[in-house]
Scaffold this active site. Structure first.
Site, PDB file in Angstrom:
ATOM      1  N   SER A  49       0.799  -1.227   0.000  1.00 16.84           N
ATOM      2  CA  SER A  49       0.000   0.000   0.000  1.00 16.84           C
ATOM      3  C   SER A  49       0.829   1.274   0.000  1.00 16.84           C
ATOM      4  O   SER A  49       0.333   2.337  -0.379  1.00 16.84           O
ATOM      5  CB  SER A  49      -0.941   0.018   1.212  1.00 16.84           C
ATOM      6  OG  SER A  49      -0.213  -0.053   2.426  1.00 16.84           O
ATOM      7  N   ASP A 338      -3.378   8.337   8.009  1.00 15.65           N
ATOM      8  CA  ASP A 338      -4.290   7.470   8.756  1.00 15.65           C
ATOM      9  C   ASP A 338      -3.457   6.732   9.797  1.00 15.65           C
ATOM     10  O   ASP A 338      -2.322   7.122  10.066  1.00 15.65           O
ATOM     11  CB  ASP A 338      -5.079   6.529   7.827  1.00 15.65           C
ATOM     12  CG  ASP A 338      -4.175   5.603   7.004  1.00 15.65           C
ATOM     13  OD1 ASP A 338      -3.020   5.348   7.418  1.00 15.65           O
ATOM     14  OD2 ASP A 338      -4.629   5.113   5.951  1.00 15.65           O
ATOM     15  N   HIS A 341      -0.543   4.795   7.405  1.00 15.58           N
ATOM     16  CA  HIS A 341       0.172   5.373   6.261  1.00 15.58           C
ATOM     17  C   HIS A 341       0.535   6.834   6.499  1.00 15.58           C
ATOM     18  O   HIS A 341      -0.286   7.603   6.998  1.00 15.58           O
ATOM     19  CB  HIS A 341      -0.691   5.265   5.005  1.00 15.58           C
ATOM     20  CG  HIS A 341      -1.133   3.873   4.691  1.00 15.58           C
ATOM     21  ND1 HIS A 341      -2.367   3.382   5.069  1.00 15.58           N
ATOM     22  CD2 HIS A 341      -0.498   2.861   4.051  1.00 15.58           C
ATOM     23  CE1 HIS A 341      -2.485   2.130   4.666  1.00 15.58           C
ATOM     24  NE2 HIS A 341      -1.364   1.791   4.054  1.00 15.58           N
TER      25      HIS A 341
END
Length: 363
Positions: A49, A338, A341
């Protein structure tokens, strides 16, 4: 006399070559800082990600972020599937090598030939070196990502021919950024893996999978390959919340596992470089710069190091960070977007700390 079909085909190929050479010229202008006036035709990225620009939008998984508030600071405030408020390292790295400012997702159905010629990201949020990591999340494994690269090569060869395809593949930059989910999620949350392995043997297993991938990538033509180490994953907000106790301290066990794997990866990269003298295998240390950002946040202009900007900042990530959540107004003060991340600003700082002094090693 040529048929209409032959004339149209010839015109199409001329347009393709024209676009390709214009891209090379533009890229050369922006690549003056590269060693020995080198030019890089394309950048290809594999991973999770951290470097997924939206591939997960097009597969059946819950690991998605193609909704607000993700992308709040992207061009036009568009939630593209990047796990951040803006750009991610795959984009920033492509710009650092003078290729382009945004590296698209390979699975984007609207991707254009010119995008393909200058590079794409095959990364899939939730993937890991451990095949089980990708299976748990129903995302594209490293093996799947290599299959996409093989498909990519065929598409490009059909468009511009074998010679140009070989030139693109051999001279491009390859970046691998993966492994955090193996430690933070698969090993920490899956009893099966903890029964099978202790930390030393699990990191050996991860290294074996990493080595296998890198050998395959070399076999497919990759010659300028950079691999990011696993960062201090125990210091991300969600890990602090779940396992950091009352004071939400960094999880030392996860950080120690990352350091152990990183030390093994460092020596493996050196060994691969000796084994394949025609290639460059570049170890990219993200662990220590990441720790420095957290420990010396004010030096980099940050005030908040242990909470994300989205919601409470303690646990929200992915579908938990959604349009119903409030987000901070001072995003540049936050290390994290978040609970897992970083913000775009952090990605810029970290990418510079990791890569700027290593660019020369790719050539």
């Amino acid at each position: 006399m040529k048929s209409l079909f032959q004339m149209l085909l010839s015109l199409r190929l001329q347009i393709i070559y024209f676009c390709y050479f214009i891209a090379i010229i533009l890229q050369h202008v922006s690549s003056k800082s590269l060693p020995n006036n080198e030019t890089v035709p394309a950048v290809f990225v594999f991973g999770d990600s951290i470097v997924d620009p939206g591939n997960n939008n097009y597969i059946n998984t819950i690991v998605k972020c193609n909704f607000p508030p993700y992308g709040r600071d992207f061009d036009g405030g568009i939630p593209t599937g990047r796990f951040s408020n803006g750009l991610v390292p795959s984009d920033i790295i492509a710009e650092k090598f003078g290729v382009k400012k945004v590296l698209p997702a390979y699975l984007d159905p609207n991707i254009q030939l010119q995008d393909l010629l200058t590079g794409v990201s095959f990364a899939s949020g939730g993937a890991g070196y451990d095949p089980l990591t990708s299976q748990i999340m129903f995302v594209k494994s490293l093996s799947d990502q290599l299959d996409m690269f093989k498909e990519y090569k065929k598409k490009v060869e059909e468009a511009v021919g074998e010679k140009k395809r070989e030139e693109i593949v051999s001279k491009s930059i390859y970046i691998v950024c993966i492994g955090s989910d193996d430690i933070a999620n698969t090993y920490a949350q899956t009893p099966f893996r903890r029964i099978q392995y202790d930390i030393p043997s699990y990191t050996d297993f991860l290294l074996s999978e990493a080595s296998k991938f890198l050998q395959e990538l070399y076999g497919l033509g990759g010659r300028r390959i950079g691999v990011f180490s696993i960062p201090a994953i125990g210091c991300v907000p969600s890990q602090r919340t779940i396992n950091g106790g009352k004071h939400r301290e960094c999880l030392n066990s996860s950080n120690q596992a990352a350091q152990l794997f990183n030390s093994k990866l460092f020596f493996k990269m050196k060994a691969l470089g000796k084994e394949h003298s025609d290639a460059r295998f570049v170890y990219l240390d993200s662990y220590n710069p990441f720790v420095d950002i957290i420990q010396n946040a004010s030096k980099y202009g940050f005030n908040e190091i242990d909470k994300g900007c989205c919601g409470t900042g303690d646990i929200e990530v992915g579908i938990l960070c959604n349009p119903l959540m409030n987000t901070c107004s001072n995003r540049s003060d936050y290390v994290f977007w978040d609970s897992y991340h970083p913000t775009e600003k952090t990605y810029y700082v970290l990418s510079s700390l990791v890569l700027d002094n290593k660019i020369k090693d790719f050539f």
